[in-house]
Design a protein around this motif. Structure first.
Motif, PDB file in Angstrom:
ATOM      1  N   ILE A 186       7.703 -28.956 -16.592  1.00 54.50           N
ATOM      2  CA  ILE A 186       8.933 -29.031 -15.961  1.00 54.50           C
ATOM      3  C   ILE A 186       8.682 -28.938 -14.459  1.00 54.50           C
ATOM      4  O   ILE A 186       7.940 -27.922 -14.413  1.00 54.50           O
ATOM      5  CB  ILE A 186       9.923 -27.886 -16.272  1.00 54.50           C
ATOM      6  N   GLU A 187       9.170 -29.359 -13.524  1.00 56.74           N
ATOM      7  CA  GLU A 187       8.734 -29.169 -12.320  1.00 56.74           C
ATOM      8  C   GLU A 187       9.874 -29.624 -11.107  1.00 56.74           C
ATOM      9  O   GLU A 187      10.388 -30.578 -11.165  1.00 56.74           O
ATOM     10  CB  GLU A 187       7.457 -29.943 -12.023  1.00 56.74           C
ATOM     11  N   VAL A 188      10.149 -28.729 -10.014  1.00 56.20           N
ATOM     12  CA  VAL A 188      11.108 -29.025  -9.172  1.00 56.20           C
ATOM     13  C   VAL A 188      10.347 -29.978  -7.871  1.00 56.20           C
ATOM     14  O   VAL A 188      11.216 -30.473  -7.160  1.00 56.20           O
ATOM     15  CB  VAL A 188      11.630 -27.779  -8.662  1.00 56.20           C
ATOM     16  N   SER A 189       8.985 -30.004  -7.713  1.00 63.28           N
ATOM     17  CA  SER A 189       8.534 -30.773  -6.774  1.00 63.28           C
ATOM     18  C   SER A 189       8.460 -32.154  -6.972  1.00 63.28           C
ATOM     19  O   SER A 189       7.849 -32.524  -7.858  1.00 63.28           O
ATOM     20  CB  SER A 189       7.232 -29.826  -6.267  1.00 63.28           C
ATOM     21  N   ARG A 190       8.866 -32.964  -6.272  1.00 64.98           N
ATOM     22  CA  ARG A 190       9.109 -34.422  -6.585  1.00 64.98           C
ATOM     23  C   ARG A 190       7.600 -34.930  -6.449  1.00 64.98           C
ATOM     24  O   ARG A 190       7.343 -35.697  -7.414  1.00 64.98           O
ATOM     25  CB  ARG A 190       9.894 -35.201  -5.677  1.00 64.98           C
ATOM     26  N   SER A 191       6.969 -34.627  -5.271  1.00 64.40           N
ATOM     27  CA  SER A 191       5.438 -35.212  -5.323  1.00 64.40           C
ATOM     28  C   SER A 191       4.664 -34.794  -6.221  1.00 64.40           C
ATOM     29  O   SER A 191       3.941 -35.607  -6.882  1.00 64.40           O
ATOM     30  CB  SER A 191       4.989 -34.595  -4.088  1.00 64.40           C
ATOM     31  N   SER A 192       4.857 -33.728  -6.986  1.00 64.30           N
ATOM     32  CA  SER A 192       4.072 -33.274  -8.088  1.00 64.30           C
ATOM     33  C   SER A 192       4.374 -33.996  -9.359  1.00 64.30           C
ATOM     34  O   SER A 192       3.616 -34.374 -10.015  1.00 64.30           O
ATOM     35  CB  SER A 192       4.098 -31.780  -8.534  1.00 64.30           C
ATOM     36  N   VAL A 193       5.632 -34.047  -9.350  1.00 62.68           N
ATOM     37  CA  VAL A 193       6.247 -34.961 -10.625  1.00 62.68           C
ATOM     38  C   VAL A 193       5.564 -36.433 -10.599  1.00 62.68           C
ATOM     39  O   VAL A 193       5.015 -36.838 -11.626  1.00 62.68           O
ATOM     40  CB  VAL A 193       7.629 -35.316 -10.714  1.00 62.68           C
ATOM     41  N   GLU A 194       5.675 -37.094  -9.591  1.00 59.00           N
ATOM     42  CA  GLU A 194       5.041 -38.248  -9.346  1.00 59.00           C
ATOM     43  C   GLU A 194       3.810 -38.229  -9.571  1.00 59.00           C
ATOM     44  O   GLU A 194       3.320 -39.335 -10.249  1.00 59.00           O
ATOM     45  CB  GLU A 194       5.482 -38.802  -7.915  1.00 59.00           C
ATOM     46  N   PHE A 195       2.971 -37.577  -8.994  1.00 57.92           N
ATOM     47  CA  PHE A 195       1.459 -37.412  -9.298  1.00 57.92           C
ATOM     48  C   PHE A 195       1.437 -37.457 -10.682  1.00 57.92           C
ATOM     49  O   PHE A 195       0.190 -38.067 -11.055  1.00 57.92           O
ATOM     50  CB  PHE A 195       0.899 -36.201  -8.272  1.00 57.92           C
ATOM     51  N   LEU A 196       1.753 -36.620 -11.466  1.00 56.29           N
ATOM     52  CA  LEU A 196       1.681 -36.257 -12.902  1.00 56.29           C
ATOM     53  C   LEU A 196       2.098 -37.725 -13.682  1.00 56.29           C
ATOM     54  O   LEU A 196       1.259 -37.844 -14.758  1.00 56.29           O
ATOM     55  CB  LEU A 196       2.081 -35.001 -13.232  1.00 56.29           C
ATOM     56  N   ARG A 197       3.155 -38.046 -13.458  1.00 52.04           N
ATOM     57  CA  ARG A 197       3.510 -39.141 -14.195  1.00 52.04           C
ATOM     58  C   ARG A 197       2.571 -40.374 -14.135  1.00 52.04           C
ATOM     59  O   ARG A 197       2.407 -41.264 -15.088  1.00 52.04           O
ATOM     60  CB  ARG A 197       5.108 -39.545 -13.936  1.00 52.04           C
ATOM     61  N   LYS A 198       2.237 -40.586 -12.907  1.00 47.76           N
ATOM     62  CA  LYS A 198       1.017 -41.544 -12.687  1.00 47.76           C
ATOM     63  C   LYS A 198       0.020 -41.460 -13.575  1.00 47.76           C
ATOM     64  O   LYS A 198      -0.803 -42.438 -13.921  1.00 47.76           O
ATOM     65  CB  LYS A 198       0.748 -41.616 -11.208  1.00 47.76           C
ATOM     66  N   GLN A 199      -0.309 -40.073 -13.891  1.00 49.42           N
ATOM     67  CA  GLN A 199      -1.482 -40.139 -14.920  1.00 49.42           C
ATOM     68  C   GLN A 199      -1.046 -39.834 -16.362  1.00 49.42           C
ATOM     69  O   GLN A 199      -1.846 -39.690 -17.219  1.00 49.42           O
ATOM     70  CB  GLN A 199      -1.992 -38.660 -14.291  1.00 49.42           C
ATOM     71  N   GLY A 200       0.248 -40.311 -16.878  1.00 46.69           N
ATOM     72  CA  GLY A 200       0.616 -40.418 -17.982  1.00 46.69           C
ATOM     73  C   GLY A 200       1.199 -39.198 -18.653  1.00 46.69           C
ATOM     74  O   GLY A 200       1.440 -39.209 -19.674  1.00 46.69           O
ATOM     75  N   MET A 201       1.338 -38.144 -17.740  1.00 43.97           N
ATOM     76  CA  MET A 201       1.932 -37.020 -18.206  1.00 43.97           C
ATOM     77  C   MET A 201       3.593 -36.763 -18.373  1.00 43.97           C
ATOM     78  O   MET A 201       4.082 -37.657 -17.732  1.00 43.97           O
ATOM     79  CB  MET A 201       1.387 -35.726 -17.485  1.00 43.97           C
ATOM     80  N   LYS A 202       4.017 -36.266 -19.344  1.00 49.61           N
ATOM     81  CA  LYS A 202       5.337 -36.384 -19.504  1.00 49.61           C
ATOM     82  C   LYS A 202       5.865 -35.015 -18.690  1.00 49.61           C
ATOM     83  O   LYS A 202       5.852 -33.726 -19.216  1.00 49.61           O
ATOM     84  CB  LYS A 202       5.752 -35.976 -20.893  1.00 49.61           C
TER      85      LYS A 202
END
Ligand SMILES: [Zn+2]
Length: 301
Positions: A107-123
Motif C-alpha cells: 500500500i503506498e500513497v506516493s504515486r511515483s512509487s506506485v508507478e515505479f513498483l507496478r512497472k516491475q510487476g509488483m502488486k
C-alpha cells in the motif's frame, strides 16, 4: 484545527514545549514522553506524490541483505502466505518478501512509487489502507516501516492493520524513537524531528499504549541504533529537503552529513563477522538502556 492539543500516543493533554522547527512547535507529552508537533500548517498538507525518484529508490546492498534477514524472521507466522507492506515506499521489503516466496503486496500513497513498483510487476494499491478494503483476517504478516510517525491519527491505521491480520498474525513496525539518545542530546535539531513529514516520535511507553489500545497482544519493543528503513528514509528526506526547502536544507545539511557518516559506519560494521558482533553488542546496549534511536516493534493479533 491543526493545533493538536493531546498526545497521539496516550491522549494526555498535559504537554511541555520542547522547541520549534520551521513553523511548528514540538511538544513532549508529560505522561508518556512522546514528542509531537502542532503548528500553523495542516499536518496532512504534505504531498507525498513525488516523494520518490530514481535517486532515492536505489538501495545499497547491505540494506537488501538486512531486509532478507528481517523477512526470514517472519517465517513462523507463515500460514496463508499473504504479506502486506503498509507504506511500501521504494518496495525494498516487498521485493525481499517476494524473493522469500511470500505472496506480497503493498500500500503506498506516493504515486511515483506506485508507478515505479507496478512497472516491475509488483502488486501495489495506491492510497490509504482503509481504501484498499481488504477482507478481515487476510494477512499472516503486516509490515509498517517508518510510517507511523507520518500519520495524523496513528491509532486508526493500527486498528486497520489489526483488522486485516489473521488471528495470531504479526505486525512488524519501525519508527524513530522520541526518547532515544539523539532525541535527548539534539532535541529538535535531530533530523528525525522533521515536521510536517514527521508528526510524532513515540516513546516506548507511548507506542506500547497505542498498540494495546488497538488490541494487539504480545507486544515487544526494542530500541536500536540505525535500522535499514531509517537509512532509506533519511536518504529520501535529504532529497526532499534539498528540492523543496532551501532554508530548511541549510539547517539540515550538517545533520545530513552526520547521517552520511553513520551510514558509512553502518555499512562498514556489516562488513565482517567481527564487526557484525560489535554492532550487535552495541545494539544490545542501546536496547537495554532504551537509548536507541529507532523503535522496532513486534505485536500479534
Ligand atoms: Zn503521551
Amino acid at each position: 484545527m491543526n493545533e493538536k492539543s493531546y498526545c497521539p500516543a496516550c491522549h494526555e493533554t498535559q504537554k511541555q514545549l520542547r522547541g520549534e522547527k520551521g513553523d511548528f512547535k514540538v511538544y513532549v507529552c508529560q505522561k508518556c514522553g512522546t514528542l509531537y508537533i502542532a503548528g500553523k500548517k495542516a499536518a496532512t498538507s504534505f504531498n507525498y506524490d513525488d516523494y520518490y525518484d530514481e535517486g532515492n529508490l536505489a538501495i545499497p546492498d547491505f540494506v537488501e541483505r538486512r531486509l532478507t534477514e528481517i523477512v526470514r524472521s517472519f517465517e513462523k507466522y507463515r500460514q496463508n502466505n499473504r504479506f502486506l507492506d503498509v507504506g511500501c515506499g521504494a518496495g525494498t521489503l516487498l521485493k525481499a518478501a517476494l524473493n522469500e516466496g511470500w505472496q506480497a503486496e503493498g500500500i503506498e500513497v506516493s504515486r511515483s512509487s506506485v508507478e515505479f513498483l507496478r512497472k516491475q510487476g509488483m502488486k501495489v494499491f495506491h492510497g490509504d489502507l482503509s481504501a484498499a478494503q481488504f477482507s478481515e483476517g487476510s494477512f499472516d504478516v503486516a509490515a509498517a516501516a517508518e510510517i507511523l510517525e507520518h500519520i495524523p491519527e496513528p491509532i486508526n491505521v493500527l486498528k486497520e492493520i489489526y483488522q486485516v491480520l489473521r488471528p495470531g498474525g504479526l505486525l512488524w513496525a519501525t519508527t524513530p524513537h522520541g526518547k532515544g539518545a539523539s532525541a535527548r542530546l539534539l532535541g529538535v535539531r535531530w533530523t528525525c524531528v522533521a515536521p510536517p513529514e514527521h508528526l510524532h516520535l513515540f516513546s516506548v511507553k507511548g507506542i506500547k499504549n497505542l498498540l494495546e489500545e488497538a488490541k494487539f497482544r504480545n507486544v515487544r519493543i526494542s530500541t536500536q541504533g540505525l535500522n535499514p528503513f531509517e537509512i532509506i528514509h533519511t536518504l529520501r528526506n535529504g532529497k526532499v529537503l534539498q528540492a523543496e526547502n532551501k532554508e530548511i536544507n541549510k539547517m539540515d545539511e550538517r545533520a545530513f552529513n552526520r547521517y552520511e557518516t553513520s551510514y558509512e559506519l553502518n555499512a562498514s560494521l556489516s562488513a565482517s563477522a567481527l564487526r557484525r558482533a560489535v554492532k550487535n553488542l552495541l545494539n544490545r546496549m542501546l536496547d537495554t538502556s532504551r537509548l536507541g534511536d529507532s523503535l522496532k516493534i513486534w505485536a500479534e493479533k
